[in-house]
Write an enzyme that holds these catalytic residues in place. Structure first.
Site, PDB file in Angstrom:
ATOM      1  N   ALA A 172       0.802  -1.237   0.000  1.00 37.58           N
ATOM      2  CA  ALA A 172       0.000   0.000   0.000  1.00 37.58           C
ATOM      3  C   ALA A 172       0.827   1.275   0.000  1.00 37.58           C
ATOM      4  CB  ALA A 172      -0.956  -0.005   1.192  1.00 37.58           C
ATOM      5  N   ASP A 212       7.130  -9.086   3.988  1.00 34.27           N
ATOM      6  CA  ASP A 212       7.193  -9.692   2.652  1.00 34.27           C
ATOM      7  C   ASP A 212       6.068 -10.734   2.601  1.00 34.27           C
ATOM      8  OD1 ASP A 212       7.639 -11.221   0.424  1.00 34.27           O
ATOM      9  OD2 ASP A 212       9.743 -11.633   0.849  1.00 34.27           O
ATOM     10  N   TYR A 231       2.508 -14.371 -15.037  1.00 29.47           N
ATOM     11  CA  TYR A 231       1.647 -13.368 -14.403  1.00 29.47           C
ATOM     12  C   TYR A 231       0.176 -13.739 -14.613  1.00 29.47           C
ATOM     13  CZ  TYR A 231      -0.295  -8.684 -13.385  1.00 29.47           C
ATOM     14  OH  TYR A 231      -1.016  -7.629 -12.859  1.00 29.47           O
TER      15      TYR A 231
HETATM   16  P1  NAP Z   1       3.119  -0.992  -8.107  1.00 29.49           P
HETATM   17  O1  NAP Z   1       2.973   0.480  -8.061  1.00 29.49           O
HETATM   18  O2  NAP Z   1       4.351  -1.590  -8.681  1.00 29.49           O
HETATM   19  O3  NAP Z   1       2.859  -1.568  -6.643  1.00 29.49           O
HETATM   20  C1  NAP Z   1       3.071  -2.892  -6.314  1.00 29.49           C
HETATM   21  C2  NAP Z   1       3.024  -3.010  -4.817  1.00 29.49           C
HETATM   22  O4  NAP Z   1       3.185  -4.397  -4.453  1.00 29.49           O
HETATM   23  C3  NAP Z   1       4.147  -2.233  -4.135  1.00 29.49           C
HETATM   24  O5  NAP Z   1       3.586  -1.442  -3.121  1.00 29.49           O
HETATM   25  C4  NAP Z   1       5.045  -3.316  -3.543  1.00 29.49           C
HETATM   26  O6  NAP Z   1       5.580  -2.998  -2.273  1.00 29.49           O
HETATM   27  C5  NAP Z   1       4.047  -4.449  -3.359  1.00 29.49           C
HETATM   28  N1  NAP Z   1       4.738  -5.728  -3.259  1.00 29.49           N
HETATM   29  C6  NAP Z   1       5.383  -6.422  -4.236  1.00 29.49           C
HETATM   30  N2  NAP Z   1       5.930  -7.543  -3.719  1.00 29.49           N
HETATM   31  C7  NAP Z   1       5.624  -7.542  -2.394  1.00 29.49           C
HETATM   32  C8  NAP Z   1       5.915  -8.430  -1.338  1.00 29.49           C
HETATM   33  N3  NAP Z   1       6.632  -9.548  -1.526  1.00 29.49           N
HETATM   34  N4  NAP Z   1       5.439  -8.144  -0.095  1.00 29.49           N
HETATM   35  C9  NAP Z   1       4.721  -7.017   0.112  1.00 29.49           C
HETATM   36  N5  NAP Z   1       4.416  -6.123  -0.863  1.00 29.49           N
HETATM   37  C10 NAP Z   1       4.876  -6.386  -2.094  1.00 29.49           C
HETATM   38  O7  NAP Z   1       1.942  -1.648  -8.958  1.00 29.49           O
HETATM   39  P2  NAP Z   1       0.349  -1.452  -8.981  1.00 29.49           P
HETATM   40  O8  NAP Z   1       0.001  -1.210 -10.394  1.00 29.49           O
HETATM   41  O9  NAP Z   1      -0.105  -0.493  -7.947  1.00 29.49           O
HETATM   42  O10 NAP Z   1      -0.118  -2.947  -8.634  1.00 29.49           O
HETATM   43  C11 NAP Z   1      -0.989  -3.260  -7.558  1.00 29.49           C
HETATM   44  C12 NAP Z   1      -1.744  -4.543  -7.912  1.00 29.49           C
HETATM   45  O11 NAP Z   1      -2.561  -4.302  -9.053  1.00 29.49           O
HETATM   46  C13 NAP Z   1      -0.833  -5.720  -8.279  1.00 29.49           C
HETATM   47  O12 NAP Z   1      -1.363  -6.905  -7.732  1.00 29.49           O
HETATM   48  C14 NAP Z   1      -0.913  -5.756  -9.789  1.00 29.49           C
HETATM   49  O13 NAP Z   1      -0.628  -7.034 -10.317  1.00 29.49           O
HETATM   50  C15 NAP Z   1      -2.346  -5.330 -10.005  1.00 29.49           C
HETATM   51  N6  NAP Z   1      -2.629  -4.829 -11.358  1.00 29.49           N
HETATM   52  C16 NAP Z   1      -2.006  -3.696 -11.827  1.00 29.49           C
HETATM   53  C17 NAP Z   1      -2.303  -3.265 -13.129  1.00 29.49           C
HETATM   54  C18 NAP Z   1      -1.672  -2.035 -13.723  1.00 29.49           C
HETATM   55  O14 NAP Z   1      -1.872  -1.799 -14.938  1.00 29.49           O
HETATM   56  N7  NAP Z   1      -0.945  -1.212 -12.957  1.00 29.49           N
HETATM   57  C19 NAP Z   1      -3.201  -3.997 -13.918  1.00 29.49           C
HETATM   58  C20 NAP Z   1      -3.782  -5.137 -13.408  1.00 29.49           C
HETATM   59  C21 NAP Z   1      -3.495  -5.538 -12.110  1.00 29.49           C
HETATM   60  P3  NAP Z   1       7.055  -2.325  -2.034  1.00 29.49           P
HETATM   61  O15 NAP Z   1       7.166  -1.223  -3.066  1.00 29.49           O
HETATM   62  O16 NAP Z   1       6.998  -1.850  -0.632  1.00 29.49           O
HETATM   63  O17 NAP Z   1       8.078  -3.410  -2.221  1.00 29.49           O
END
Ligand code: NAP
Length: 243
Positions: free
Chosen positions: A9, A60, A152
């Site tokens: 978050a 994590d 993915y």
């Molecule tokens: P983002 O800005 O890259 O954020 C991803 C988040 O996941 C970061 O806050 C990161 O935390 C956290 N994370 C990753 N590995 C982790 C772990 N092992 N433990 C705890 N936290 C972890 O991407 P986002 O676009 O906001 O993505 C959020 C969700 O939406 C994801 O599930 C993604 O697959 C999904 N989604 C995104 C899109 C898109 O187009 N952006 C489309 C479909 C689905 P840290 O930074 O603290 O490491």
């Protein structure tokens, strides 16, 4: 005051979800893994701006130990969990034949196993009071499959299956389990795309633009606060890209 725990978050969609719940008067747990500074900044903004109490917890969530730590520290902070939002995720674009065992394991552990670990840790608290809402963040690629994103897409399709099965199992305990499938949302996850790529994706999207984290957060807030009759559902937030 109710408590929402949001994984990943500190930024992107997770941060927008934290803002939406804080604005709505929830106590908020901001989970982060590597983005400590951003998590702390967001926590301060939420505490200073909204009728909420926010805390940051490092964990994590791709490991069972990390998931256990997040839930036990959330309970220590606020005594309860009402809403669990499984948002943490990673993405990677690779030809199928280039995906290594390590890539596969990391993708499955972060995007799918985390949801299993966290639901397993949190549901006993929800079952004991017969109330709770779980919202899992899947993806449009989990619905229709994405070329060069087989690992993915497989993980995100798994999240949809987990959501539907768990919804049926937890319905008698008055706990909803739903899933949001974002389309293309402008966050750090798209940092490997060029501006040209992003424009092409926006043009391909029927509403003519990319999504924002708030577009997704609005849907998560709805599912995370629904009164109990909406469960096991998969809600696309994709501007019409997949219908
Ligand atoms: P983002 O800005 O890259 O954020 C991803 C988040 O996941 C970061 O806050 C990161 O935390 C956290 N994370 C990753 N590995 C982790 C772990 N092992 N433990 C705890 N936290 C972890 O991407 P986002 O676009 O906001 O993505 C959020 C969700 O939406 C994801 O599930 C993604 O697959 C999904 N989604 C995104 C899109 C898109 O187009 N952006 C489309 C479909 C689905 P840290 O930074 O603290 O490491």
């Amino acid at each position: 005051m109710k408590t929402a725990v949001i994984t990943g978050a500190a930024k992107g969609i997770g941060a927008a979800v934290a803002v939406a719940f804080a604005k709505s008067g929830f106590r908020v747990v901001i989970n982060y893994n590597t983005s400590e500074e951003r998590a702390r900044q967001l926590c301060k903004i939420l505490n200073d701006t909204y009728p909420t109490e926010a805390v940051c917890i490092k964990a994590d969530v791709s490991t069972p130990e990390g998931a256990k730590k997040l839930i036990s520290e959330s309970i220590s902070a606020f005594g309860d969990i009402d809403v669990l939002i499984n948002n943490a995720g990673i993405a990677q674009q690779k030809l199928f034949t280039d995906i290594t065992n390590a890539d596969w394991q990391s993708m499955i552990n972060t995007n799918l196993s985390s949801v299993f670990y966290l639901c397993r840790e949190a549901t006993p608290f929800m079952v004991s009071k017969k109330s709770g809402n779980i919202v899992n963040i899947s993806s449009i690629w989990g619905q229709e499959g994405g070329s060069c994103e087989v690992h993915y897409s497989a993980a995100k399709a798994g999240v949809i299956g987990l959501t539907k099965a768990l919804a049926k199992e937890l319905a008698p305990s008055n706990i909803t389990v739903n899933c949001v499938c974002p389309g293309v949302i402008r966050t750090d996850m798209l940092s490997s795309f060029t501006e040209e790529d992003l424009k092409a994706l926006a043009d391909e999207t029927p509403v003519g633009r990319l999504g924002t984290p708030k577009d997704v957060a609005d849907a998560v807030l709805y599912l995370g606060t629904n009164s109990g009759f909406v469960t096991g559902q998969v809600l696309g937030v994709n501007g019409g890209l997949y219908v």
